[in-house]
Design an enzyme around this catalytic site. Structure first.
Site, PDB file in Angstrom:
ATOM      1  N   ARG A   1      64.142  -8.538  71.598  1.00 37.13           N
ATOM      2  CA  ARG A   1      64.927  -8.032  70.462  1.00 37.13           C
ATOM      3  C   ARG A   1      64.975  -6.507  70.437  1.00 37.13           C
ATOM      4  O   ARG A   1      64.936  -5.884  69.392  1.00 37.13           O
ATOM      5  CB  ARG A   1      64.385  -8.556  69.135  1.00 37.13           C
ATOM      6  CG  ARG A   1      64.555 -10.053  68.946  1.00 37.13           C
ATOM      7  CD  ARG A   1      64.114 -10.481  67.582  1.00 37.13           C
ATOM      8  NE  ARG A   1      64.112 -11.929  67.461  1.00 37.13           N
ATOM      9  CZ  ARG A   1      63.457 -12.585  66.522  1.00 37.13           C
ATOM     10  NH1 ARG A   1      62.734 -11.923  65.638  1.00 37.13           N
ATOM     11  NH2 ARG A   1      63.514 -13.901  66.465  1.00 37.13           N
TER      12      ARG A   1
ATOM     13  N   ASP B   1      64.435  -6.645  64.132  1.00 36.54           N
ATOM     14  CA  ASP B   1      65.357  -6.777  65.261  1.00 36.54           C
ATOM     15  C   ASP B   1      65.911  -5.391  65.581  1.00 36.54           C
ATOM     16  O   ASP B   1      66.572  -4.781  64.749  1.00 36.54           O
ATOM     17  CB  ASP B   1      66.496  -7.736  64.903  1.00 36.54           C
ATOM     18  CG  ASP B   1      67.311  -8.182  66.118  1.00 36.54           C
ATOM     19  OD1 ASP B   1      67.351  -7.426  67.112  1.00 36.54           O
ATOM     20  OD2 ASP B   1      67.899  -9.285  66.072  1.00 36.54           O
TER      21      ASP B   1
ATOM     22  N   ARG C   1      67.885  -4.680  68.255  1.00 41.41           N
ATOM     23  CA  ARG C   1      69.009  -4.743  69.190  1.00 41.41           C
ATOM     24  C   ARG C   1      70.248  -4.038  68.641  1.00 41.41           C
ATOM     25  O   ARG C   1      70.442  -3.949  67.433  1.00 41.41           O
ATOM     26  CB  ARG C   1      69.341  -6.201  69.513  1.00 41.41           C
ATOM     27  CG  ARG C   1      68.311  -6.882  70.372  1.00 41.41           C
ATOM     28  CD  ARG C   1      68.616  -8.354  70.559  1.00 41.41           C
ATOM     29  NE  ARG C   1      68.505  -9.105  69.312  1.00 41.41           N
ATOM     30  CZ  ARG C   1      68.696 -10.406  69.212  1.00 41.41           C
ATOM     31  NH1 ARG C   1      69.027 -11.110  70.292  1.00 41.41           N
ATOM     32  NH2 ARG C   1      68.559 -11.022  68.050  1.00 41.41           N
TER      33      ARG C   1
END
Length: 357
Positions: free
Chosen positions: A257, A289, A291
């Site tokens: 992630r 997260d 990303r």
């Protein structure tokens, strides 16, 4: 944001320096801030960096909360990084124990430690963002001023995540198990060390392609880990796209992630201690997260696709693609059965990160 013009190569140089344990100077609006990474430096380098022994330790809000330090800051802000006052017993080994939650059960913390006022919260946030980009624990010794040979600005860090310079580097026919009629396309950017790839399955038929955004997972995709559902998701996505007749699998180099392989393994170790995947990431000092799906939107645009059907259980992927200019005409659920090793992980994704199965 600094008013220094962005120079993309400076981010790459700073990331390389941090991974080698060298100090970096962050040029912030409040003035230069010297950073020494706790994960990769050592006691001699700390002595050279801070001979007076006064440099405080910068930690993320999540890590500080784990250590029960945020309640000591006046007007506490939930997402604000925390500075820990330097005291005689806060040497390099003690700082390492502060930075790495894997050591919490092994290394009794001395203390008491005191959180002190932070005069440049935005600069501190950029510093921790840089650590995430480097795949390192977000923890530094910091000194106002300094004279490091490696310098970086917030604009440089922001430019490092800019996907607009991503280009198609190579493509070739690649029959794969489950989809013999496939083509692989590799993408490269001056800012990114790893190459992202797309697997085009079938032939365009005028309809929006069925698209899967798959983040790299060495343990699941290659080694067959049962702790996650990544490997089965990858193969099921290829099968679903092939059955649909036309679609694209984007394989994104955003391991764990977005926190990198080593930090993902640290998170696994914390899960073995009883923490779920969300708490493990925050104890490490990262976002739940990290990303960035702008790169996926850029890949789709380069492939000539601005409208897709998205194979996902994660509404955030839909939101990020649409914010980047890709229309998602339909979210197609990606359901797979759990196994005894990943049941809790899947429940956490459902209950704590909004996945819709």
């Amino acid at each position: 944001m600094s008013d220094v013009a962005a120079e993309p190569r400076r981010a790459a140089q700073a990331i390389d320096a941090l991974r080698r344990g060298w100090p970096v100077q962050l040029e912030t609006a409040a003035g230069p801030l010297a950073l020494l990474p706790i994960e990769t430096a050592d006691a001699p380098r700390l002595a050279a960096f801070d001979p007076a022994g006064v440099a405080p330790v910068l930690l993320s809000a999540g890590r500080a909360a784990t250590l029960k330090l945020v309640n000591q800051r006046p007007a506490a802000a939930p997402d604000c990084p925390v500075l820990i006052e330097r005291v005689p017993w806060l040497d390099f080994d003690a700082a390492t124990a502060l930075a790495d939650p894997q050591l919490d059960l092994l290394t009794p913390l001395k203390g008491p430690y005191r959180a002190i006022d932070i005069d440049d919260p935005n600069g501190a946030r950029w510093a921790l963002k840089l650590a995430t980009l480097a795949g390192m624990l977000p923890a530094f010794f910091v000194i106002r001023g300094g004279d490091s040979e490696v310098r970086i600005s917030p604009a440089d860090i922001e430019a490092h995540e800019d996907a607009t310079r991503l280009v198609i580097a190579a493509r070739a026919r690649l029959p794969v198990a489950g989809a013999e009629s496939a083509e692989i396309v590799a993408f490269r950017s001056p800012e990114m060390a790893g190459e992202h790839v797309a697997l085009l399955i079938g032939s365009p038929n005028g309809a929006p392609p069925l698209v899967r955004l798959h983040s790299e997972c060495l343990t699941g995709d290659v080694l067959g880990s049962l702790k996650c559902d990544c490997g089965p998701q990858l193969h099921a996505a290829i099968a679903a796209i092939a059955a649909n007749g036309w679609g694209i699998l984007l394989y994104l180099r955003q391991e764990g992630r977005g926190i990198g392989l080593i930090n993902k393994l640290r998170a696994y170790a914390l899960q073995d201690q009883g923490f779920d995947t969300v708490d493990a990431n925050t104890r490490l000092g990262f976002a739940v997260d990290s990303r960035n799906f702008k790169v996926a939107a850029r890949m789709l645009a380069l492939l000539g696709q601005d409208r897709v059907r998205l194979l996902t259980n994660n509404p955030d992927k839909v939101a990020q693609l649409e914010a980047a200019g890709i229309q998602v005409s339909e979210r197609v659920p990606h359901r797979l059965p759990p196994n005894p090793h990943n049941e809790r992980y899947l429940a956490t994704k459902r209950d704590r990160t909004g996945h819709q199965f």
